[in-house]
Design an enzyme around this catalytic site. Structure first.
Site, PDB file in Angstrom:
ATOM      1  N   HIS A   1       0.885  -1.179   0.000  1.00 56.75           N
ATOM      2  CA  HIS A   1       0.000   0.000   0.000  1.00 56.75           C
ATOM      3  C   HIS A   1       0.915   1.219   0.000  1.00 56.75           C
ATOM      4  O   HIS A   1       1.367   1.668   1.052  1.00 56.75           O
ATOM      5  CB  HIS A   1      -0.895  -0.025   1.241  1.00 56.75           C
ATOM      6  CG  HIS A   1      -1.865   1.105   1.336  1.00 56.75           C
ATOM      7  ND1 HIS A   1      -3.222   0.912   1.425  1.00 56.75           N
ATOM      8  CD2 HIS A   1      -1.693   2.444   1.361  1.00 56.75           C
ATOM      9  CE1 HIS A   1      -3.838   2.082   1.511  1.00 56.75           C
ATOM     10  NE2 HIS A   1      -2.911   3.027   1.482  1.00 56.75           N
TER      11      HIS A   1
ATOM     12  N   CYS B   1      -4.231   9.807   4.647  1.00 54.09           N
ATOM     13  CA  CYS B   1      -4.731   9.594   6.007  1.00 54.09           C
ATOM     14  C   CYS B   1      -4.909  10.917   6.728  1.00 54.09           C
ATOM     15  O   CYS B   1      -3.988  11.742   6.761  1.00 54.09           O
ATOM     16  CB  CYS B   1      -3.755   8.714   6.782  1.00 54.09           C
ATOM     17  SG  CYS B   1      -4.231   8.484   8.500  1.00 54.09           S
TER      18      CYS B   1
ATOM     19  N   ASN C   1      -2.435   8.648  -2.401  1.00 51.59           N
ATOM     20  CA  ASN C   1      -2.462   7.228  -2.738  1.00 51.59           C
ATOM     21  C   ASN C   1      -2.074   7.070  -4.206  1.00 51.59           C
ATOM     22  O   ASN C   1      -2.454   7.890  -5.040  1.00 51.59           O
ATOM     23  CB  ASN C   1      -3.874   6.659  -2.537  1.00 51.59           C
ATOM     24  CG  ASN C   1      -4.198   6.420  -1.088  1.00 51.59           C
ATOM     25  OD1 ASN C   1      -3.426   5.835  -0.365  1.00 51.59           O
ATOM     26  ND2 ASN C   1      -5.363   6.880  -0.661  1.00 51.59           N
TER      27      ASN C   1
END
Length: 295
Positions: free
Chosen positions: A209, A242, A251
């Site tokens: 991730h 986040c 992301n």
């Protein structure tokens, strides 16, 4: 390699939208999920059962799960951090297969900022969630945050990440996603972290991730592929980050990951043209949310 399949875990509807400042309707969220499913994605995280005080964009996750159609041949996931979240999930109306995700941090500073507790305390909170989910036959996925750097503690040792992954695996034999939460990971450091984690968890049970804050997400995927990983998280349109990690936005975009993997000869099951439509929709939702926040 030319025929290998790589699974994309789509994070846009949850990790991507949770940080937006303006209101996003249930219809928009459901529309985005449906567009992603239409593009061929079969692992989609659609929301989280967390306190609306802390993550207001996820307050209507129960309405989203009540509206979504079953995902043919796939699974929706929702984040469930504690037993209160499990109670919300268990009360929610939904069609099709759902899994839950639980998470811990590899750094104490991020655990305190994100969960208001130590790593050890966070593990104790999630154990009953894992137990009840396993007992109910609900698939469980684990996340480890801050696998190379913490916005509060600085660099994170590979051994700390391996320890965190091992703790999750001790609670249940779950797949684990390794999060470069603030996007400072480099191929060398991601490789070192993975080599440590691989001593405790097989590559088949790991996902990368990687945030693209520093523009290295695709290179980090390449080193992960070389070490045997075949699962990666991404967010359509590069949405998100986040809310508890300063500097986290970014992301890696699903469309960039899919194009990169296809160019290398891997299969993903994702249609690039339909994914492009989903990415345009995601950017429209993001733009409208920010305009709503200003009015």
């Amino acid at each position: 390699m030319m025929s290998e399949f790589v699974t994309i875990h789509e994070m846009g509807p949850r990790d991507g939208l949770q940080n937006e400042p303006g209101a996003i309707s249930v219809d928009d969220k459901v529309g985005l999920v449906n567009a992603l499913a239409d593009a061929g994605l079969r692992q989609i995280e659609v929301g989280s059962f967390v306190s609306p005080k802390w993550v207001p964009q996820m307050a209507d996750t129960d309405k989203v799960t009540a509206t979504l159609p079953a995902l043919d041949g796939g699974q929706y996931d929702v984040l469930v951090p504690n037993m209160k979240g499990w109670e919300g999930f268990s009360r929610s109306s939904r069609q099709g297969t759902y899994g839950i995700a639980v998470f811990i941090s590899a750094s104490e500073g991020f655990s305190q900022a994100n969960l208001n507790c130590s790593i050890a305390e966070s593990v104790e909170r999630l154990r009953p969630v894992v137990d009840v989910a396993v007992g109910a036959g609900v698939p469980v996925r684990g996340y480890v945050s801050c696998v190379t750097d913490c916005p509060f503690d600085g660099p994170v040792a590979p051994e700390a990440v391996a320890d965190a992954a091992g703790v999750l695996r001790d609670s249940h034999d779950m797949p684990i996603s390794l999060g470069d939460t603030i996007g400072k990971g480099t191929p060398d450091r991601i490789g070192a972290m993975l080599e440590a984690v691989l001593q405790a968890v097989p590559a088949t049970n790991l996902a990368g991730h990687y945030h693209d804050t520093s523009g290295k997400a695709l290179a980090n995927i390449d080193v992960s592929l070389a070490l045997g990983l075949r699962h990666f998280d991404s967010a359509v349109g590069g949405l998100g980050g986040c809310p508890y990690a300063p500097g986290a936005p970014g992301n890696v975009a699903t469309e960039a990951v899919v194009a990169h993997l296809h160019a290398k000869g891997y299969q993903t099951g994702v249609d690039p043209e339909r994914l492009r439509h989903a990415a345009l929709l995601a950017q429209t939702i993001k733009r409208n949310a920010r305009e709503n926040a200003q009015t």
